[in-house]
Design a protein around this motif. Structure first.
Motif, PDB file in Angstrom:
ATOM      1  N   PHE B  34       0.834  -1.191   0.000  1.00 43.61           N
ATOM      2  CA  PHE B  34       0.000   0.000   0.000  1.00 43.61           C
ATOM      3  C   PHE B  34       0.879   1.255   0.000  1.00 43.61           C
ATOM      4  O   PHE B  34       1.975   1.259   0.558  1.00 43.61           O
ATOM      5  CB  PHE B  34      -0.881   0.044   1.257  1.00 43.61           C
ATOM      6  CG  PHE B  34      -1.731  -1.177   1.465  1.00 43.61           C
ATOM      7  CD1 PHE B  34      -1.199  -2.328   2.014  1.00 43.61           C
ATOM      8  CD2 PHE B  34      -3.073  -1.163   1.121  1.00 43.61           C
ATOM      9  CE1 PHE B  34      -1.979  -3.468   2.206  1.00 43.61           C
ATOM     10  CE2 PHE B  34      -3.869  -2.292   1.316  1.00 43.61           C
ATOM     11  CZ  PHE B  34      -3.317  -3.438   1.856  1.00 43.61           C
ATOM     12  N   TYR B  36       0.189   5.258   1.194  1.00 42.09           N
ATOM     13  CA  TYR B  36      -0.705   6.230   1.813  1.00 42.09           C
ATOM     14  C   TYR B  36      -0.074   7.611   1.714  1.00 42.09           C
ATOM     15  O   TYR B  36       1.149   7.756   1.693  1.00 42.09           O
ATOM     16  CB  TYR B  36      -0.923   5.919   3.292  1.00 42.09           C
ATOM     17  CG  TYR B  36      -1.905   4.804   3.586  1.00 42.09           C
ATOM     18  CD1 TYR B  36      -1.514   3.474   3.533  1.00 42.09           C
ATOM     19  CD2 TYR B  36      -3.225   5.092   3.925  1.00 42.09           C
ATOM     20  CE1 TYR B  36      -2.412   2.459   3.829  1.00 42.09           C
ATOM     21  CE2 TYR B  36      -4.134   4.080   4.215  1.00 42.09           C
ATOM     22  CZ  TYR B  36      -3.719   2.761   4.167  1.00 42.09           C
ATOM     23  OH  TYR B  36      -4.618   1.758   4.447  1.00 42.09           O
ATOM     24  N   GLN B  38      -0.229  11.581   3.565  1.00 40.06           N
ATOM     25  CA  GLN B  38      -0.678  12.351   4.722  1.00 40.06           C
ATOM     26  C   GLN B  38      -0.402  13.831   4.483  1.00 40.06           C
ATOM     27  O   GLN B  38       0.753  14.247   4.394  1.00 40.06           O
ATOM     28  CB  GLN B  38       0.030  11.899   5.993  1.00 40.06           C
ATOM     29  CG  GLN B  38      -0.472  12.590   7.249  1.00 40.06           C
ATOM     30  CD  GLN B  38       0.268  12.133   8.486  1.00 40.06           C
ATOM     31  OE1 GLN B  38       1.463  11.865   8.444  1.00 40.06           O
ATOM     32  NE2 GLN B  38      -0.444  12.047   9.612  1.00 40.06           N
ATOM     33  N   LEU B  44      -4.139   9.550   7.484  1.00 38.31           N
ATOM     34  CA  LEU B  44      -3.597   8.952   6.275  1.00 38.31           C
ATOM     35  C   LEU B  44      -4.724   8.610   5.311  1.00 38.31           C
ATOM     36  O   LEU B  44      -5.787   8.137   5.722  1.00 38.31           O
ATOM     37  CB  LEU B  44      -2.807   7.680   6.606  1.00 38.31           C
ATOM     38  CG  LEU B  44      -1.340   7.859   6.954  1.00 38.31           C
ATOM     39  CD1 LEU B  44      -1.194   8.584   8.277  1.00 38.31           C
ATOM     40  CD2 LEU B  44      -0.645   6.507   7.012  1.00 38.31           C
ATOM     41  N   LEU B  46      -5.516   6.532   1.598  1.00 38.02           N
ATOM     42  CA  LEU B  46      -4.977   5.545   0.677  1.00 38.02           C
ATOM     43  C   LEU B  46      -4.781   6.150  -0.708  1.00 38.02           C
ATOM     44  O   LEU B  46      -5.693   6.743  -1.275  1.00 38.02           O
ATOM     45  CB  LEU B  46      -5.919   4.347   0.579  1.00 38.02           C
ATOM     46  CG  LEU B  46      -5.449   3.217  -0.331  1.00 38.02           C
ATOM     47  CD1 LEU B  46      -4.270   2.474   0.302  1.00 38.02           C
ATOM     48  CD2 LEU B  46      -6.591   2.243  -0.621  1.00 38.02           C
ATOM     49  N   GLU B  88       3.456  13.993   3.118  1.00 35.50           N
ATOM     50  CA  GLU B  88       4.293  12.863   3.520  1.00 35.50           C
ATOM     51  C   GLU B  88       3.660  11.584   2.978  1.00 35.50           C
ATOM     52  O   GLU B  88       2.444  11.412   3.045  1.00 35.50           O
ATOM     53  CB  GLU B  88       4.447  12.785   5.030  1.00 35.50           C
ATOM     54  CG  GLU B  88       5.507  11.780   5.471  1.00 35.50           C
ATOM     55  CD  GLU B  88       6.074  12.051   6.846  1.00 35.50           C
ATOM     56  OE1 GLU B  88       5.418  12.740   7.651  1.00 35.50           O
ATOM     57  OE2 GLU B  88       7.191  11.559   7.119  1.00 35.50           O
ATOM     58  N   PHE B  90       3.709   7.322   2.807  1.00 36.16           N
ATOM     59  CA  PHE B  90       4.081   6.126   3.551  1.00 36.16           C
ATOM     60  C   PHE B  90       3.789   4.874   2.725  1.00 36.16           C
ATOM     61  O   PHE B  90       2.697   4.718   2.180  1.00 36.16           O
ATOM     62  CB  PHE B  90       3.288   6.033   4.861  1.00 36.16           C
ATOM     63  CG  PHE B  90       3.628   7.087   5.865  1.00 36.16           C
ATOM     64  CD1 PHE B  90       2.909   8.266   5.907  1.00 36.16           C
ATOM     65  CD2 PHE B  90       4.672   6.890   6.751  1.00 36.16           C
ATOM     66  CE1 PHE B  90       3.224   9.255   6.839  1.00 36.16           C
ATOM     67  CE2 PHE B  90       4.991   7.868   7.692  1.00 36.16           C
ATOM     68  CZ  PHE B  90       4.273   9.049   7.729  1.00 36.16           C
ATOM     69  N   LEU B 103      -1.153  -3.494   9.256  1.00 36.04           N
ATOM     70  CA  LEU B 103      -0.254  -2.824   8.345  1.00 36.04           C
ATOM     71  C   LEU B 103       1.041  -2.456   9.044  1.00 36.04           C
ATOM     72  O   LEU B 103       1.030  -1.909  10.140  1.00 36.04           O
ATOM     73  CB  LEU B 103      -0.908  -1.564   7.774  1.00 36.04           C
ATOM     74  CG  LEU B 103      -2.057  -1.776   6.800  1.00 36.04           C
ATOM     75  CD1 LEU B 103      -2.646  -0.447   6.356  1.00 36.04           C
ATOM     76  CD2 LEU B 103      -1.608  -2.556   5.581  1.00 36.04           C
ATOM     77  N   ILE B 104       2.151  -2.771   8.373  1.00 37.17           N
ATOM     78  CA  ILE B 104       3.470  -2.393   8.850  1.00 37.17           C
ATOM     79  C   ILE B 104       3.955  -1.263   7.949  1.00 37.17           C
ATOM     80  O   ILE B 104       4.035  -1.439   6.721  1.00 37.17           O
ATOM     81  CB  ILE B 104       4.447  -3.566   8.782  1.00 37.17           C
ATOM     82  CG1 ILE B 104       3.866  -4.790   9.511  1.00 37.17           C
ATOM     83  CG2 ILE B 104       5.800  -3.161   9.344  1.00 37.17           C
ATOM     84  CD1 ILE B 104       3.589  -4.567  10.973  1.00 37.17           C
ATOM     85  N   PHE B 105       4.282  -0.133   8.543  1.00 33.92           N
ATOM     86  CA  PHE B 105       4.621   1.061   7.782  1.00 33.92           C
ATOM     87  C   PHE B 105       6.115   1.315   7.705  1.00 33.92           C
ATOM     88  O   PHE B 105       6.882   0.966   8.617  1.00 33.92           O
ATOM     89  CB  PHE B 105       3.957   2.291   8.420  1.00 33.92           C
ATOM     90  CG  PHE B 105       2.484   2.373   8.169  1.00 33.92           C
ATOM     91  CD1 PHE B 105       1.588   1.748   9.016  1.00 33.92           C
ATOM     92  CD2 PHE B 105       1.997   3.070   7.072  1.00 33.92           C
ATOM     93  CE1 PHE B 105       0.217   1.809   8.778  1.00 33.92           C
ATOM     94  CE2 PHE B 105       0.624   3.142   6.835  1.00 33.92           C
ATOM     95  CZ  PHE B 105      -0.259   2.513   7.684  1.00 33.92           C
ATOM     96  N   GLY B 106       6.507   1.966   6.623  1.00 35.73           N
ATOM     97  CA  GLY B 106       7.842   2.517   6.530  1.00 35.73           C
ATOM     98  C   GLY B 106       7.918   3.821   7.305  1.00 35.73           C
ATOM     99  O   GLY B 106       6.924   4.286   7.874  1.00 35.73           O
ATOM    100  N   THR B 107       9.094   4.421   7.282  1.00 33.05           N
ATOM    101  CA  THR B 107       9.313   5.629   8.082  1.00 33.05           C
ATOM    102  C   THR B 107       8.858   6.905   7.386  1.00 33.05           C
ATOM    103  O   THR B 107       8.928   7.978   7.967  1.00 33.05           O
ATOM    104  CB  THR B 107      10.786   5.762   8.478  1.00 33.05           C
ATOM    105  OG1 THR B 107      11.586   5.650   7.297  1.00 33.05           O
ATOM    106  CG2 THR B 107      11.195   4.668   9.460  1.00 33.05           C
ATOM    107  N   GLY B 108       8.404   6.787   6.151  1.00 34.04           N
ATOM    108  CA  GLY B 108       7.825   7.937   5.471  1.00 34.04           C
ATOM    109  C   GLY B 108       8.833   8.731   4.654  1.00 34.04           C
ATOM    110  O   GLY B 108      10.026   8.764   4.950  1.00 34.04           O
TER     111      GLY B 108
END
Lengths: 114, 115
Positions: B34, B36, B38, B44, B46, B88, B90, B103-108
């Motif tokens: 995914f 997202y 922001q 956030l 999609l 931003e 993600f 959901l596991i997110f990256g640091t953006g």
């Protein structure tokens, strides 16, 4: 329109206070999540719930607890607020067991602990 | 466990230039991925998602992403940046198993668009 609503956009609390952050969703989702967002760290999962009264710890549960008494409502509780809990808190919800479905997010609560 | 890595915490482009935001994933199973966005002081939203099927995924606001299994990548692109794209971004991977999926997110990546 699908909706996840967080009760406050901005909160200022004192160190040691018990703080409640509320989240309500109107999509009949089974899953609900609380994330914390900090610059450079992205979103980190605090707790999540996959059903009423069910909860699981995420990656950073220390200092937090949660409550889910009704399907549509998921509360995050800071038992004794500390300055290092100053952050943006994001609530999300999704359907359970469908890994391809996205999560829907609330607008966020920016909490400042002084 | 699955994870995502976003290369570049800040990206700056000129208005009208190509936008390229990088995301690499780590997953032992076929991933669901995914992107997202922001906007300031917002939650956030999609942009797009990859589940199965076509590897080039089109999203909202002219963004698209290509799933490349051989490179374990899911980079986000837009041919021509607009000032309103400043936000931003993600990348996230869906981690399943157990009672639920999360959901596991990256640091953006913070995208700045210069006039």
């Amino acid at each position: 329109d699908v909706k996840v609503t967080q009760s406050s956009r901005y909160l200022v609390k004192r160190t040691g206070e018990k703080v409640f952050l509320e989240c309500v969703q109107d999509m009949d989702h089974e899953n609900m999540f609380w994330y914390r967002q900090d610059p450079g760290l992205g979103l980190r999962l605090i707790y999540f719930s996959y059903d009423v009264k069910m909860k699981e710890k995420g990656d950073i549960p220390e200092g937090y607890s949660v409550s889910r008494e009704k399907k549509e409502r998921f509360s995050l509780i800071l038992e004794s607020a500390s300055t290092n809990q100053t952050s943006m808190y994001l609530c999300a919800s999704s359907f359970r067991g469908q890994y391809h479905t996205e999560a829907f997010f609330g607008q966020g609560t920016r909490l400042t602990v002084v | 466990a699955q994870s995502v890595t976003q290369l570049g915490s800040h990206v700056s482009v000129s208005e009208g230039a190509l936008v390229l935001l990088r995301c690499n994933y780590s997953s032992s199973v076929p991933p669901y991925l995914f992107w997202y966005v922001q906007y300031p002081n917002q939650g956030l939203q999609l942009l797009l998602k990859y589940t199965t099927g076509a590897t080039l995924v089109k999203g909202i606001n002219g963004f698209e992403a290509e799933f490349k299994k051989s490179e374990t990548s899911f980079h986000l692109t837009k041919p021509s940046a607009h000032m309103s794209d400043a936000a931003e971004y993600f990348c996230a991977v869906s981690e399943g198993g157990g009672a639920t999926n999360k959901l596991i997110f990256g640091t953006g990546t913070l995208l700045a668009v210069q006039p």
